[in-house]
Scaffold this active site. Structure first.
Site, PDB file in Angstrom:
ATOM      1  CG  ASP A  23      -2.083   0.934   1.102  1.00  0.00           C
ATOM      2  OD1 ASP A  23      -2.390   1.358  -0.026  1.00  0.00           O
ATOM      3  OD2 ASP A  23      -2.690   1.263   2.140  1.00  0.00           O
ATOM      4  CG  HIS A  75      -0.548   2.031  -9.211  1.00  0.00           C
ATOM      5  ND1 HIS A  75      -0.732   1.691  -7.889  1.00  0.00           N
ATOM      6  CD2 HIS A  75      -1.654   2.749  -9.570  1.00  0.00           C
ATOM      7  CE1 HIS A  75      -1.893   2.194  -7.471  1.00  0.00           C
ATOM      8  NE2 HIS A  75      -2.464   2.836  -8.471  1.00  0.00           N
ATOM      9  CG  LEU A 115       9.089 -17.269  -3.531  1.00  0.00           C
ATOM     10  CD1 LEU A 115       9.228 -17.269  -2.003  1.00  0.00           C
ATOM     11  CD2 LEU A 115       9.392 -15.854  -4.058  1.00  0.00           C
TER      12      LEU A 115
HETATM   13  C1  IPE Z   1      -5.429  -2.833  -0.011  1.00  0.00           C
HETATM   14  O1  IPE Z   1      -5.098  -1.504  -0.202  1.00  0.00           O
HETATM   15  C2  IPE Z   1      -5.408  -3.561  -1.315  1.00  0.00           C
HETATM   16  C3  IPE Z   1      -4.114  -3.660  -1.976  1.00  0.00           C
HETATM   17  C4  IPE Z   1      -2.967  -3.252  -1.528  1.00  0.00           C
HETATM   18  C5  IPE Z   1      -4.161  -4.296  -3.243  1.00  0.00           C
HETATM   19  P1  IPE Z   1      -6.217  -0.372  -0.305  1.00  0.00           P
HETATM   20  O2  IPE Z   1      -5.482   0.911  -0.447  1.00  0.00           O
HETATM   21  O3  IPE Z   1      -7.193  -0.702  -1.354  1.00  0.00           O
HETATM   22  O4  IPE Z   1      -6.916  -0.493   1.113  1.00  0.00           O
HETATM   23  P2  IPE Z   1      -7.873   0.527   1.885  1.00  0.00           P
HETATM   24  O5  IPE Z   1      -8.989   0.888   0.960  1.00  0.00           O
HETATM   25  O6  IPE Z   1      -7.044   1.741   2.241  1.00  0.00           O
HETATM   26  O7  IPE Z   1      -8.315  -0.222   3.110  1.00  0.00           O
HETATM   27  C1  IPE Z   2      -1.742   0.159  -3.309  1.00  0.00           C
HETATM   28  O1  IPE Z   2      -1.472   1.519  -3.330  1.00  0.00           O
HETATM   29  C2  IPE Z   2      -1.988  -0.403  -4.683  1.00  0.00           C
HETATM   30  C3  IPE Z   2      -3.375  -0.811  -4.931  1.00  0.00           C
HETATM   31  C4  IPE Z   2      -4.336  -0.817  -4.070  1.00  0.00           C
HETATM   32  C5  IPE Z   2      -3.677  -1.263  -6.265  1.00  0.00           C
HETATM   33  P1  IPE Z   2      -2.651   2.584  -3.292  1.00  0.00           P
HETATM   34  O2  IPE Z   2      -3.021   2.904  -4.692  1.00  0.00           O
HETATM   35  O3  IPE Z   2      -3.751   2.125  -2.424  1.00  0.00           O
HETATM   36  O4  IPE Z   2      -1.911   3.819  -2.651  1.00  0.00           O
HETATM   37  P2  IPE Z   2      -2.529   4.857  -1.619  1.00  0.00           P
HETATM   38  O5  IPE Z   2      -3.051   4.089  -0.445  1.00  0.00           O
HETATM   39  O6  IPE Z   2      -3.605   5.610  -2.336  1.00  0.00           O
HETATM   40  O7  IPE Z   2      -1.359   5.738  -1.268  1.00  0.00           O
HETATM   41 MG    MG Z   3      -4.161   2.373  -0.444  1.00  0.00          MG
END
Ligand code: IPE
Ligand code: IPE
Ligand code: MG
Length: 253
Positions: free
Chosen positions: A28, A45, A139
């Site tokens: 995240d 990303h 792995l």
């Molecule tokens: C969780 O992250 C899902 C992934 C990392 C793929 P999110 O950014 O979607 O989670 P929330 O919405 O903050 O809980």
């Molecule tokens: C995690 O990073 C990747 C996915 C959920 C696909 P985020 O896109 O949720 O990044 P933040 O939380 O907005 O910084």
């Molecule tokens: Mg996120």
């Protein structure tokens, strides 16, 4: 006294540092990484892909058996269409470009989640990746995509019912469900790492993580690397896993 299996190996003083068999990671913070740099979210990303490569290598180097990466949740479809489409594009590119290298490194690749939600292209490349790498042993790399822990449990219950038409739900037990869950052939994750500063599970392997140790870091996913990975392992090595027993019981085992 009843000693739980594996606890002895995990907790023997001097056997250091204990390495988890299976690590789950909620990757995240990509969006915030980009925002801090006044860049569009998808750049975060893209940068996250480098971190993924570093962590796979680190997991192999440290002797971790299985690594499950949360890449896209069932809830992430709620994001703006443009971001979802960029993420799908990146997923396809990664499947096309990275799988051969992973295969050379003897990595077994699997995708968990509802694959039918993806475009036919993505489904074809997932199938190819899984078939090509199915006998690899360095792995177990699992990508959780269009994955949700609640759906995983519901699917498992339905599959149990289909496999046992003569039984009633009164006969359903946790042990009976377990073989029908995603990755039931692997040990359950011992360690959950979540980057990006949030301290929640966001519907990731909620059943399988019942006794996982949690490690949260404010490091944003694109900045995660081998050093950060080792910090998580170090923290894990200091934990005493009790599985319901007392601390004294665990040390005596
Ligand atoms: C969780 O992250 C899902 C992934 C990392 C793929 P999110 O950014 O979607 O989670 P929330 O919405 O903050 O809980
Ligand atoms: C995690 O990073 C990747 C996915 C959920 C696909 P985020 O896109 O949720 O990044 P933040 O939380 O907005 O910084
Ligand atoms: Mg996120």
């Amino acid at each position: 006294m009843h000693c739980l299996t594996n606890l002895k190996d995990q907790q023997t003083p001097g056997v250091a540092p204990y390495i988890p068999q299976h690590i789950g990671i909620i990757m995240d913070g990509n969006g915030r990484w980009a925002k801090k740099r006044f860049l569009p979210r998808y750049v975060g990303h893209q940068k996250g892909r480098t971190a993924v490569k570093k962590v796979i290598q680190a997991a192999i180097n440290r002797g971790v058996q299985a690594l499950t990466l949360f890449a896209f949740s069932t809830e992430n479809w709620r994001r703006p269409a443009d971001e979802v489409s960029k993420l799908m594009g990146m997923f396809l590119t990664a499947l096309q470009k990275e799988v051969d290298t992973l295969h050379k490194h003897n990595v077994r690749v699997r995708v968990i989640g509802d694959k039918h939600g993806f475009s036919p292209d993505i489904q074809t490349y997932i199938e190819r990746a899984e078939t090509l790498t199915q006998h690899n042993t360095a792995l177990h790399l699992n990508i959780a995509a269009n994955y949700g822990g609640r759906a995983d449990i519901v699917n498992a219950v339905q599959a149990w019912q289909q496999a046992n038409p003569d039984q009633t739900f009164a006969q359903l037990t946790p042990d009976a469900i377990q073989p029908f869950l995603s990755l039931s052939d692997l040990p359950e994750p011992d360690l959950l790492i979540r980057t990006g500063g949030e301290e929640r599970i966001s519907n990731f392997m909620i059943w399988q993580m019942a006794y996982a140790e949690f490690y949260f870091t404010s490091t944003l996913w694109p900045d995660f690397n081998e050093v950060e990975f080792d910090k998580a392992l170090e923290s894990f090595a200091k934990r005493q896993r009790r599985f319901g027993q007392t601390g004294e019981q665990v040390t005596q085992c």
